[in-house]
Design an enzyme around this catalytic site. Structure first.
Site, PDB file in Angstrom:
ATOM      1  CG  ASP A 136      -0.273   0.058   2.549  1.00 50.89           C
ATOM      2  OD1 ASP A 136       0.983   0.089   2.577  1.00 50.89           O
ATOM      3  OD2 ASP A 136      -0.973   0.071   3.584  1.00 50.89           O
ATOM      4  CG  HIS A 138       3.516   0.283   4.800  1.00 52.51           C
ATOM      5  ND1 HIS A 138       2.517  -0.636   5.034  1.00 52.51           N
ATOM      6  CD2 HIS A 138       4.671  -0.445   4.849  1.00 52.51           C
ATOM      7  CE1 HIS A 138       3.049  -1.833   5.218  1.00 52.51           C
ATOM      8  NE2 HIS A 138       4.343  -1.749   5.103  1.00 52.51           N
ATOM      9  CD  GLU A 143      -0.252   0.914   6.928  1.00 52.06           C
ATOM     10  OE1 GLU A 143       0.148   1.071   5.758  1.00 52.06           O
ATOM     11  OE2 GLU A 143      -0.485  -0.206   7.424  1.00 52.06           O
TER      12      GLU A 143
END
Ligand code: F6R
Length: 257
Positions: A136, A138, A143
């Site tokens: 994602d 990160h 995040e």
């Protein structure tokens, strides 16, 4: 960003280890940033090999890991303190007191995070920082949708990250911790030389967003575009969505400095 595309896993590990060794040998009391997860494991194996060959010692090195799960039993094999000990620091001559990990079991998480960040800052930031990237986008456990100037802080993990990490917890999502403490993006950006290692198609979109997308909290790794001395070492699969891939290959192959 220096982007190195190399399909041979042992060559990737060697390239990353070359940078680590060079940076560590250039300082009297160097500071090394460490990531956990699968991506850096071959790099750690290569550094262990060089230690065993007496090419490098870690006796004068201070290490800081990137992150830790909140509330994980300190004896749990997947506690990042144990992971980094087993994967790397316990296999070479680090002084145990020089290996620092954020405390995911502190009563006051904010105060513990602030102390961790100050300890890194007091040494002037890491001289070299190994980094992996989540699917994602990160880095550490920053995040998407967080602050791109954050310092060490507690964070909630995304479902995607917990699903990715379920493989370390008997493939049981419910066993994966929901929260973490993590160096912030701002903390990571104080490193003199971040070195990100990654591979596989699963990371291709995150790699494209990091290298060629807008600098945005939507892909936390994209802030690395703002670092003047970052090295990205990836395989062809991870590089497969890069638009300017041919240029990156040309640039590295003809590097004259
Ligand atoms: C771990 C960490 C994470 C991982 C990332 C990729 O300390 O900071 O950002 O680097 O989740 O994990 P792997 O390498 O297992 O795909």
């Amino acid at each position: 960003m220096e982007i190195i595309i190399e399909n041979d896993a042992s060559k990737r590990a060697s390239l990353a280890a070359d940078i680590v060794v060079r940076e560590l040998l250039s300082k009297e009391n160097p500071v090394l940033g460490l990531a956990t997860g699968s991506s850096p494991l071959p790099v750690y194996d290569e550094l262990v090999r060089r230690y065993e060959n007496k090419e490098i010692s870690f006796a004068n090195v201070t290490a800081f890991t990137l992150d830790e799960y909140v509330g994980i039993d300190p004896e749990h094999p997947e506690s990042y303190r144990n992971v980094i000990h087993n994967a790397f620091t316990g296999r070479v001559d680090f002084k145990p007191e020089n290996v620092n990990c954020p405390d995911g079991n502190a009563k006051d998480l904010l105060a513990a995070c602030a102390r961790y960040d100050q300890a890194i800052a007091a040494l002037g930031g890491t001289d070299v920082q190994i980094i992996g990237i989540g699917s994602d986008g990160h880095i550490a456990f920053n995040e998407p949708g967080g602050s791109i100037i954050s310092r060490t802080h507690p964070e909630a993990l995304t479902l995607e990250t917990r699903q990715d990490n379920a493989r370390f917890f008997d493939n049981k999502l419910e066993l994966v911790p929901t929260h973490c403490v993590t160096q912030g993006i701002g903390t990571i950006m104080t490193s003199a030389h971040p070195v990100l290692v990654s591979s596989t198609k699963h990371k291709a979109k995150a790699i494209r967003d990091m290298c060629e997308g807008p600098v945005s909290a939507t892909c936390p790794a994209s802030i690395l575009q703002m670092h003047p001395n970052v090295t990205i070492i990836i395989d062809e699969d991870a590089a497969s969505l890069l638009e300017r891939k041919d240029y990156y290959i040309h640039r590295y192959a003809t590097k004259i400095w």
